[in-house]
Design a protein around this motif. Structure first.
Motif, mmCIF file in Angstrom:
data_model
loop_
_atom_site.group_PDB
_atom_site.id
_atom_site.type_symbol
_atom_site.label_atom_id
_atom_site.label_comp_id
_atom_site.label_asym_id
_atom_site.label_seq_id
_atom_site.Cartn_x
_atom_site.Cartn_y
_atom_site.Cartn_z
ATOM 1 N N THR A 1 0.818 -1.099 -0.070
ATOM 2 C CA THR A 1 0.022 0.087 -0.092
ATOM 3 C C THR A 1 0.817 1.242 -0.033
ATOM 4 O O THR A 1 0.576 2.227 -0.477
ATOM 5 N N ASN B 1 -11.377 9.940 2.405
ATOM 6 C CA ASN B 1 -12.207 8.951 2.264
ATOM 7 C C ASN B 1 -12.760 8.737 0.881
ATOM 8 O O ASN B 1 -13.323 7.432 0.357
ATOM 9 N N ALA C 1 -8.686 8.763 -1.482
ATOM 10 C CA ALA C 1 -8.188 7.214 -1.299
ATOM 11 C C ALA C 1 -8.543 6.070 -2.159
ATOM 12 O O ALA C 1 -8.023 5.174 -2.198
ATOM 13 N N GLU C 2 -9.902 6.378 -3.082
ATOM 14 C CA GLU C 2 -10.554 5.601 -3.635
ATOM 15 C C GLU C 2 -9.820 5.493 -5.054
ATOM 16 O O GLU C 2 -10.247 4.624 -5.883
ATOM 17 N N ASN D 1 -9.220 0.017 -6.122
ATOM 18 C CA ASN D 1 -8.860 -0.248 -4.528
ATOM 19 C C ASN D 1 -7.436 -0.690 -4.663
ATOM 20 O O ASN D 1 -6.921 -1.892 -5.305
ATOM 21 N N TRP E 1 -5.573 -0.684 -1.900
ATOM 22 C CA TRP E 1 -5.093 -0.984 -0.406
ATOM 23 C C TRP E 1 -5.352 -2.606 -0.301
ATOM 24 O O TRP E 1 -6.062 -3.316 -0.774
ATOM 25 N N ASP F 1 -4.864 -2.733 5.646
ATOM 26 C CA ASP F 1 -4.761 -1.289 5.653
ATOM 27 C C ASP F 1 -5.983 -0.364 5.341
ATOM 28 O O ASP F 1 -6.176 0.423 6.121
ATOM 29 N N GLU F 2 -6.650 -1.333 4.510
ATOM 30 C CA GLU F 2 -8.060 -0.354 4.427
ATOM 31 C C GLU F 2 -8.962 -0.411 5.785
ATOM 32 O O GLU F 2 -9.547 0.488 5.887
ATOM 33 N N PHE G 1 -7.612 2.114 8.074
ATOM 34 C CA PHE G 1 -8.036 3.406 7.566
ATOM 35 C C PHE G 1 -9.464 3.960 7.890
ATOM 36 O O PHE G 1 -9.786 4.903 8.407
ATOM 37 N N LYS G 2 -10.167 2.725 7.376
ATOM 38 C CA LYS G 2 -11.605 3.001 7.704
ATOM 39 C C LYS G 2 -12.100 3.178 9.023
ATOM 40 O O LYS G 2 -12.915 4.071 9.610
#
Length: 682
Positions: A409, A528, A531-532, A541, A543, A547-548, A551-552
């Motif tokens: 990532t 948010n 990062a997509e 994606n 990530w 990691d995703e 982040f969320k």
């Protein structure tokens, strides 16, 4: 967008050139505006801005005041001079100067406007009156489609056309542009004004229906009260069909490429062949539908609601859209509702200021070319570009230091930074207005033709190579923007002004203000939504699952933190709606602090005005967000804006470890967060 000020970074490099000189610079902090009776750990915004807020007066013609208004007024004064100078020397026909001069002259000729009445709208009225079938209605609705959606926020919901149009590269194919169809059709800011249960929303609905009736009566419309109710009821049905702002911000829900041939089956009601033909979209093979449920339900309304109601709706909106260009009676009614009722502003702006705004809206690049020649030297552009590079480098260092991010990532994140396109000051390619007809005595026609001209410009991109360097703001705009699909940033020239950046002030102050904003805009590439998107601006994606998830989870903590802020009695900040901006604030402030520390070259920061370097840094950040807003405008922001109000953005400091070291907030104070509760994303 609010996080725009970072162009102001221009002369920061010069300010940092000599540590010895930096010690002699003033702090740049408004010491008199602070309220030291407030503990920083209880309310950092009030500590930094409390005395200023007690004495600040919102101008009668404004919904709020603060730093942005100061910088805007400087740009407005400059624009006034440029526009007034445009007509000197009898410039040739179709030149930028002639177009500017004629557009402004037409707007300022109030006597002619009064004499002409509604005559400039006759062609629109005739087109509406001729509607006798759903086929006719569909054609008129398509003819009204405009590229009037805010490109900075493609979830814009308040276009008066039934749908909004945006043209940009495809979400999954960055090599080709495609049209995006978005919900619209409302006369009030968004669907919450129609559906909200609290008293303020109910009062707005009553006032809006009264306003519709008043406009129709002024236009001599029979049965104005009954027609106003029918129009309002139709708009309520449209609002009921719309998606919320939060759902519209979900880029995955917006990825709905529909073949044009399938619209008739996916959204029956509108005669889509007629609609697309009139909208000049008949050659498009695919259109991305941002809110598919809305398009389906609104299309059904076109077929199910009475034709006469649609005709009355279109007639009202034709007047409403041009009210500021029509005789004073219409203009006053419009301001009474949109200015006073919805924003709480008691006085309309001077006409010449409104004229400046109109010229900039429709001939922005023509004014911008002159603006940058006069007010934005090449040296400033070079200095800002270097400053941005420094902040990007600090961000890259931060990515390398994240202990939660896996190498896979991390590599993708670094690739986004490496390919980030940064436009500073002005675009490399200017708009050509030479084929736009501007008349010195037709303000309504000028505006309508400019709208069609802009739409044609956007639609032309469907057959051209994607331009990742495209600008979405004019140089004289006091703002900045991150463009996820282009993986690009725009920093207009007009934002490069004190107090956002002051070359005479200490480095800590400049980094806390402009540096934090530079970091904010860079961080939008990793919020948010940003990062997509990958390094090419493709929805993808990049990530690892772990990691995703991290982040969320961090983002959710920020949502919950902002949900706690009560801006008005019973009305809180919407943490999910403002998440992207809040992530960018936290990350941008983190990166700016790191960049400031690095700029010191290992030497201690001087103490100035009794304040350490870090104290000045954080106070500068909070003072950058000082605002005072009328209640109606604040309510509108909370309901429909992706940005939290300034006083809560100033409290971002509670997530930064360095703030705790600088101001020593204690457990039990309102802003204090245990280290495990502080949100750290980038």
């Amino acid at each position: 967008m609010t996080a725009s000020r970072w162009l102001l970074a221009t002369a920061i490099l010069a300010a940092l050139a000599s540590p010895a000189m930096a010690q002699t610079k003033p702090s740049g902090i408004d010491l008199a505006g602070m309220d030291k009776s407030v503990k920083p750990g209880d309310d950092f915004d009030s500590y930094a801005n409390g005395t200023w807020r007690k004495t600040a007066v919102i101008p009668a013609d404004r919904a709020s005041t603060g730093i942005f208004l100061q910088v805007f007024e400087k740009a407005e004064k400059r624009n006034a001079e440029l526009i007034r100078d445009a007509g000197k020397g009898n410039p040739p026909a179709n030149s930028d100067a002639r177009l500017i001069a004629d557009y402004y002259a037409a707007f300022m000729d109030e006597a002619a406007i009064e004499k002409n009445g509604l005559a400039p709208l006759k062609a629109s009225f005739d087109q509406i009156e001729a509607i006798s079938s759903v086929k006719d209605l569909s054609r008129v609705l398509g003819d009204g489609l405009r590229a009037d959606v805010d490109p900075i926020n493609a979830t814009n919901l308040d276009t008066e056309n039934l749908f909004g149009l945006w043209v940009s590269q495809g979400l999954e194919d960055p090599t080709h542009s495609m049209p995006y169809l978005l919900q619209g059709g409302l006369g009030m800011p968004n669907r919450d004004y129609y559906l909200g249960k609290d008293k303020s929303m109910a009062d707005a609905r009553t006032a809006y229906q009264t306003y519709i009736a008043a406009i129709l009566k002024q236009a001599g419309t029979p049965d104005a009260e009954a027609k106003a109710k029918a129009i309002f009821d139709l708009e309520t049905k449209i609002a009921t069909a719309q998606e919320s702002i939060v759902d519209s911000e979900d880029i995955h829900k917006a990825n709905n490429p529909w073949p044009t041939a399938e619209f008739a089956s996916k959204a029956p009601g509108i005669d889509w062949a007629e609609y697309f033909g009139a909208a000049h979209l008949d050659k498009a093979k695919t259109i991305n539908v941002w809110q598919p449920g809305t398009v389906h339900d609104v299309s059904a309304l076109v077929a199910s609601q009475p034709l006469q109601t649609w005709k009355d709706y279109l007639r009202f909106h034709a007047i409403n859209h041009s009210a500021g260009l029509l005789p004073k009676a219409y203009n006053d009614l419009s301001f009474g509702f949109y200015g006073t009722v919805l924003s709480g502003t008691p006085k309309q702006r001077d006409r010449y200021k409104r004229g400046i705004g109109r010229v900039n809206a429709d001939l922005g690049d023509a004014v911008g070319k002159v603006y940058v020649k006069r007010y934005f030297p090449a040296s400033s552009k070079a200095e800002v570009q270097q400053m941005v590079k420094n902040i990007i480098a600090a961000f890259a260092d931060r990515v390398d230091s994240l202990d939660w991010m896996t190498p896979a990532t991390r590599a993708k994140a670094k690739a986004k930074l490496d390919t980030l396109l940064v436009g500073v000051g002005y675009p490399e390619t200017w708009r050509d207005y030479s084929k736009l007809k501007i008349s010195p005595n037709d303000p309504v026609g000028n505006s309508l033709r400019a709208g069609r001209y802009e739409t044609a410009h956007q639609l032309a991109k469907l057959n051209a190579k994607v331009d990742r360097n495209e600008w979405w703001m004019t140089p004289q705009t006091v703002n900045a923007v991150n463009l996820p699909l282009q993986n690009a940033l725009n920093f207009p020239a007009a934002i490069l002004e004190a107090p956002f950046f002051d070359p005479k002030a200490d480095a800590a102050t400049n980094y806390g203000s402009i540096g934090a904003v530079i970091g904010h805009e860079i961080s939008h590439s990793f919020d948010n939504t940003g990062a997509e998107f990958d390094a090419q601006g493709r929805l993808a994606n990049w990530w690892t699952p772990a990691d995703e998830a991290h982040f969320k989870a961090a983002g959710q903590k920020l949502v919950e933190q902002y949900n706690q802020y009560e801006a008005l009695p019973g009305l809180h900040v919407n943490g999910q709606q403002t998440l992207g901006e809040n992530i960018a604030d936290v990350s941008g402030l983190t990166i700016a602090l790191a960049a400031y520390h690095k700029s010191l070259g290992g030497k201690p920061a001087p103490v100035i005005d009794g304040l350490t370097g870090d104290e000045r840094f954080f106070l500068s950040f909070a003072q950058s967000w000082r605002t005072k807003t009328r209640e109606a405008a604040l309510r509108a922001q909370l309901i429909g804006d992706g940005h939290a109000p300034g006083q809560f953005r100033a409290q971002t400091v509670r997530n930064i470890d360095g703030w705790y070291d600088a101001f020593k907030p204690q457990p039990g104070q309102k802003l204090y967060l245990d280290p495990s509760q502080r949100v750290k994303i980038w």
